[in-house]
Design an enzyme around this catalytic site. Structure first.
Site, PDB file in Angstrom:
ATOM      1  N   CYS A 169      22.797  -9.018  75.957  1.00 49.16           N
ATOM      2  CA  CYS A 169      22.183  -7.706  75.729  1.00 49.16           C
ATOM      3  C   CYS A 169      20.666  -7.827  75.626  1.00 49.16           C
ATOM      4  O   CYS A 169      19.939  -6.886  75.980  1.00 49.16           O
ATOM      5  CB  CYS A 169      22.763  -7.042  74.490  1.00 49.16           C
ATOM      6  SG  CYS A 169      22.630  -8.046  72.987  1.00 49.16           S
ATOM      7  N   HIS A 472      22.518  -6.717  68.098  1.00 48.38           N
ATOM      8  CA  HIS A 472      22.674  -6.191  69.451  1.00 48.38           C
ATOM      9  C   HIS A 472      21.383  -5.499  69.875  1.00 48.38           C
ATOM     10  O   HIS A 472      20.697  -4.885  69.064  1.00 48.38           O
ATOM     11  CB  HIS A 472      23.843  -5.192  69.464  1.00 48.38           C
ATOM     12  CG  HIS A 472      24.148  -4.625  70.806  1.00 48.38           C
ATOM     13  ND1 HIS A 472      24.521  -5.403  71.889  1.00 48.38           N
ATOM     14  CD2 HIS A 472      24.128  -3.337  71.268  1.00 48.38           C
ATOM     15  CE1 HIS A 472      24.733  -4.628  72.939  1.00 48.38           C
ATOM     16  NE2 HIS A 472      24.495  -3.380  72.592  1.00 48.38           N
TER      17      HIS A 472
END
Length: 521
Positions: A169, A472
């Protein structure tokens, strides 16, 4: 690599009726029903999810290798199958016994025939899916609609997500942000394609593997192909695996599948793009193309480590570093090129985690910039070597911006080291969407026009979670006047109110070209 197990593992007919219905890239795992990263076994045509989802494709291979009885163990090992599978999105082939991607084929060319069949299935379902998507969008008149009226007609504009290849990510958020910086992105998309291979594999699609030599990869080429795949609307998500393997080749720090720092990756990426553009590839200097681009004038070039490229022409700025000896008053000036500015979040704001929290004022981007450029007295560990005093002395330091870049990249330093670990500063920092005025931070503001100092936000990278090695990354970016949220393979339309509430980690501001009224920071 060339796999020796294809002849015993590729057993299905290229047009097998056992394949599921629908688009291969959206096939579901037969175990967990996930449609993320589907892989098809080239022995039995069963579909399972990749190792970075729930790993059922690998488990399918492992289960097939377990002998039914002990006395059949040797026979079973000799005829071990279900070892080769194909990615239903990128059509690359992987062998679990070799633990690597495969570039060769069977004598009958079955792998290529299966690949072509999957591509045909994908293309045939694309038209139906596009019609369904447009019909669904037409039924939705809310903000989440992805429709834009152009010359009286309604057109569906489909942003493309990036598949997560296993804690990637950090890379996806940076790639999506850079893809929405128009001048930077257009330069790469207009570059000619580079053929990376020759001989018996020439003319085929390139599938990078971990066993290829460094001379066979080009970061610029894979970056170009990735940017070209975004915003075409032909697919909902693109798998950047070829780019990721090139990253593994030339950036050892990012090998493996652990979480990485998005800012660190961005700096490595820009530095290596800059170096490769300087040297060219296959004997052709791509930096020469920069000289032909009239929009990037010589006055906008900032050389870092050699000749200018599109990286330094767009992101490059210059800082003036002033150091004054507190004993004799000697002043030392140094000019340093930069591609981004790393800003501390002032300590007095570090307890305020949300915009609406009542304990104290909200930290703003102006506070961070002021902290960066304010006069600072260096502590005992940073004594300045004064050439007049001939020894290290106490001193003050101050930064001025001597030249602003076309795209101003601001990195908020949210991670800091303590005695044993790296903590995150989760403070909310208020930032403007339009009209960031940088004039007061310039060394010679009188030499800059009012419009040259104004910047509008193009993209924001956000870190969700508590630590740099976890959490994330997502990104917000504006495209043709609308804001999108990029969360790996998922892309959603959002609004400005949502964007300004984000806890920014990296901000990309684009220099304003035309005069327009705006609220200044």
């Amino acid at each position: 690599m060339e796999c020796p197990h294809l002849s015993s593992s590729v057993c299905i007919a290229p047009d097998s009726a056992k394949f599921p219905n629908g688009s291969p890239s959206s096939w579901c795992c037969s175990v967990c029903r996930s449609n993320k990263s589907p892989w098809v076994c080239l022995t039995c045509s069963s579909v399972h999810c990749g190792r970075y989802v729930n790993g059922h494709a690998k488990k399918h291979y492992e289960d097939a290798q377990i002998p039914l009885t002990n006395h059949k163990k040797s026979e079973k090992q000799d005829k071990a199958q279900h070892t080769v599978c194909m990615d239903c999105s990128s059509y690359s082939t992987y062998c679990y016994r070799c633990d690597d991607f495969v570039v060769n084929d069977t004598k009958l060319g079955l792998v290529q025939k299966v690949r072509e069949h999957l591509q045909n299935l994908e293309n045939s379902s694309a038209f139906t899916a596009d019609r369904h998507r447009k019909r669904k969008l037409l039924e939705n008149s809310s903000l989440n609609s992805k429709l834009l009226k152009v010359n009286g007609s309604t057109t569906a504009i489909c942003a493309t997500g990036l598949r997560n290849l296993g804690n990637t990510c950090f890379m996806n958020a940076i790639l999506q942000s850079l893809s929405n910086i128009e001048q930077f992105c257009c330069y790469f998309k207009e570059l000619p394609a580079v053929e990376l291979r020759n001989g018996k594999t020439a003319g085929r699609r390139t599938y990078h593997t971990r066993s290829q030599g460094d001379n066979n990869v080009s970061l610029v080429e894979e970056f170009r192909k990735t940017l070209c795949a975004l915003w075409q609307g032909s697919q909902t998500a693109f798998s950047p695996e070829s780019l990721f393997y090139v990253v593994w080749k030339i950036m050892p720090n990012f090998r493996g599948y652990q979480q990485q720092d998005a800012h660190e990756f961005m700096r490595y990426l820009l530095d290596h793009l800059h170096l490769e553009l300087q040297g060219g590839f296959n004997g052709v200097s791509r930096s020469a193309i920069l000289q032909e681009n009239s929009t990037l004038s010589a006055s906008n070039k900032c050389c870092i480590n050699g000749a200018s490229t599109v990286v330094t022409a767009i992101f490059g700025g210059i800082l003036q570093n002033e150091v004054n000896c507190l004993i004799c008053g000697t002043e030392s000036r140094k000019f340093d090129p930069f591609l981004d500015l790393s800003l501390d979040i002032p300590s007095q704001f570090r307890g305020k985690r949300s915009k609406n929290q009542e304990n104290g004022p909200v930290c703003s981007l102006r506070d961070c910039l002021r902290s960066f450029t304010d006069l600072e007295e260096l502590d005992e560990t940073e004594l300045y070597m004064c050439h007049k005093c001939k020894k290290k002395q106490k001193s003050t330091k101050k930064f001025w911006i001597q030249k602003l870049p076309k795209v101003l990249c601001l990195h908020l330093k949210r991670f800091h080291w303590t005695a044993y670990l790296r903590n995150k500063v989760d403070t909310y920092v208020e930032f403007p969407l339009r009209g960031l005025d940088m004039k007061c931070y310039l060394l010679e503001p009188e030499n800059s026009g009012p419009e040259n100092c104004l910047y509008d936000l193009a993209a924001v990278v956000v870190h969700h979670g508590s630590g740099v090695g976890s959490g994330h990354y997502t990104a917000y970016a504006t495209h043709e006047g609308r804001w999108f949220h990029f969360n790996d393979s998922t892309v959603t339309l959002t609004d400005e109110e949502t964007v300004v509430k984000a806890k920014a980690y990296i901000l990309f501001y684009v220099e304003r070209q035309a005069k327009a009224g705006s609220d200044k920071l």
